[in-house]
Design an enzyme around this catalytic site. Structure first.
Site, mmCIF file in Angstrom:
data_model
loop_
_atom_site.group_PDB
_atom_site.id
_atom_site.type_symbol
_atom_site.label_atom_id
_atom_site.label_comp_id
_atom_site.label_asym_id
_atom_site.label_seq_id
_atom_site.Cartn_x
_atom_site.Cartn_y
_atom_site.Cartn_z
ATOM 1 N N ARG A 93 3.084 33.728 -4.285
ATOM 2 C CA ARG A 93 1.961 32.766 -4.335
ATOM 3 C C ARG A 93 0.869 33.241 -3.408
ATOM 4 O O ARG A 93 1.129 33.565 -2.250
ATOM 5 C CB ARG A 93 2.423 31.395 -3.802
ATOM 6 N N THR A 136 -5.099 30.392 -2.620
ATOM 7 C CA THR A 136 -5.301 29.646 -3.877
ATOM 8 C C THR A 136 -3.994 29.016 -4.375
ATOM 9 O O THR A 136 -4.029 28.153 -5.248
ATOM 10 C CB THR A 136 -5.812 30.584 -4.990
ATOM 11 N N ASP A 169 10.178 26.844 3.688
ATOM 12 C CA ASP A 169 10.034 28.030 2.845
ATOM 13 C C ASP A 169 11.421 28.551 2.471
ATOM 14 O O ASP A 169 12.149 29.073 3.326
ATOM 15 C CB ASP A 169 9.231 29.102 3.601
ATOM 16 N N ASP A 225 12.215 32.346 3.131
ATOM 17 C CA ASP A 225 12.397 32.644 4.557
ATOM 18 C C ASP A 225 13.721 32.100 5.064
ATOM 19 O O ASP A 225 14.396 32.732 5.881
ATOM 20 C CB ASP A 225 11.243 32.046 5.379
HETATM 21 C C1 PRP Z 1 8.201 30.230 -3.339
HETATM 22 C C2 PRP Z 1 9.370 29.699 -4.161
HETATM 23 C C3 PRP Z 1 8.778 29.708 -5.546
HETATM 24 C C4 PRP Z 1 7.343 29.362 -5.304
HETATM 25 C C5 PRP Z 1 7.140 27.919 -5.660
HETATM 26 O O1 PRP Z 1 8.094 31.590 -3.436
HETATM 27 O O2 PRP Z 1 10.519 30.457 -4.057
HETATM 28 O O3 PRP Z 1 8.879 30.955 -6.206
HETATM 29 O O4 PRP Z 1 7.093 29.558 -3.910
HETATM 30 O O5 PRP Z 1 5.821 27.572 -5.542
HETATM 31 P P1 PRP Z 1 4.899 27.188 -6.772
HETATM 32 O O6 PRP Z 1 5.685 26.251 -7.630
HETATM 33 O O7 PRP Z 1 3.736 26.517 -6.122
HETATM 34 O O8 PRP Z 1 4.500 28.441 -7.486
HETATM 35 P P2 PRP Z 1 7.031 32.454 -2.597
HETATM 36 O O9 PRP Z 1 5.794 32.665 -3.398
HETATM 37 O O10 PRP Z 1 6.887 31.852 -1.234
HETATM 38 O O11 PRP Z 1 7.734 33.862 -2.523
HETATM 39 P P3 PRP Z 1 9.126 34.283 -1.826
HETATM 40 O O12 PRP Z 1 10.252 33.629 -2.599
HETATM 41 O O13 PRP Z 1 9.109 35.755 -1.970
HETATM 42 O O14 PRP Z 1 9.103 33.818 -0.393
HETATM 43 N N1 URA Z 2 7.794 27.406 -1.735
HETATM 44 C C1 URA Z 2 8.746 27.081 -0.844
HETATM 45 O O1 URA Z 2 9.594 27.907 -0.494
HETATM 46 N N2 URA Z 2 8.751 25.826 -0.336
HETATM 47 C C2 URA Z 2 7.840 24.908 -0.695
HETATM 48 O O2 URA Z 2 7.907 23.767 -0.197
HETATM 49 C C3 URA Z 2 6.846 25.272 -1.619
HETATM 50 C C4 URA Z 2 6.862 26.522 -2.145
#
Ligand code: PRP
Ligand code: URA
Length: 212
Positions: free
Chosen positions: A107, A111, A203, A206
């Site tokens: 993400r 944005t 998160d 993380d």
């Molecule tokens: C997080 C989560 C989803 C996304 C959800 O991933 O694991 O994939 O955000 O958010 P959305 O519904 O608003 O798109 P992130 O982009 O943080 O990547 P990561 O799993 O690599 O930390």
């Molecule tokens: N991605 C996450 O990991 N947590 C949230 O709350 C939203 C997006």
């Protein structure tokens, strides 16, 4: 939230109990990872209840019989990287012979829009039941885009499984892909200004991988 026929909330007490432990900021990486796997397995038990069976011949100690078995070749698990990876082993515990694809989405921090950076799916993808998994459905952008990419590559019978969802995400995903089945562990209140789910669990990536 309006009732949607293709959305299933997994209200089982075991799932709800484990989600509450995940939410606790004191829960460490090891336990968090273990719980995500267990919840994925419990959710998978429900989400896979319409998996196609095929009859095979088996010889029991008594006699030969024809008996139904799941064909693992018919299932593909596709985690959205990174956090979705934490759910894969839980689903594989149910269907060890399933194939695993990967789709990488991140993400944009400003944005909140998703960007795809990797996609590799088991072939042929057309005939498989595809379980796309990601613990968090926040704005819904990552899941909606991941599923668009999977459909572009031929995916048809798609289910999406998450642990926590925001109403905004459920709406966006349903609107973009009304044909898919959505399985949710818990529907939370809303998103905050940073598009994090409230109360959520923080998160997910993380917390699973111990980064940040
Ligand atoms: C997080 C989560 C989803 C996304 C959800 O991933 O694991 O994939 O955000 O958010 P959305 O519904 O608003 O798109 P992130 O982009 O943080 O990547 P990561 O799993 O690599 O930390
Ligand atoms: N991605 C996450 O990991 N947590 C949230 O709350 C939203 C997006």
């Amino acid at each position: 939230m309006e009732h949607l026929d293709n959305v299933t909330y997994l209200t089982h007490p075991l799932i709800q109990h484990k989600i509450s432990i995940l939410r606790n900021k004191e829960t460490g990486t090891n336990e968090f990872r273990q719980l995500v796997e267990e919840i994925a397995m419990l959710e998978g038990f429900e989400a896979l209840k319409d998996l196609p069976l095929e009859n095979v011949e088996v010889e029991t100690p008594i006699e030969k019989c024809v008996t139904p078995m799941i064909s693992g070749r018919k299932l593909a698990i596709v985690p959205i990287l990174r956090a979705g990876l934490g759910m894969v082993e839980g689903i594989l515990a149910l269907v060890p012979s399933a194939k695993v694809g990967h789709i990488g989405m991140y993400r944009d921090e400003v944005t909140f829009e998703p960007h795809e950076y990797y996609c590799k799916l088991p072939s042929p993808i057309e005939e498989r039941t595809i379980v796309v998994c990601d613990p968090m459905l926040a704005t819904g952008g990552s899941a909606a885009d991941a599923i668009t990419q999977i459909k572009k590559r031929g995916g048809k019978n798609i289910k999406f499984m998450c642990i926590i969802a925001a109403p905004e995400g459920v709406e966006r995903l349903h609107k973009a892909h009304p044909d898919i089945q959505i399985y949710i562990g818990h529907l939370d209140r809303c998103l905050n200004d940073h598009a994090y789910i409230c109360p959520g669990l923080g998160d997910a990536g993380d917390r699973i991988f111990g980064t940040k």
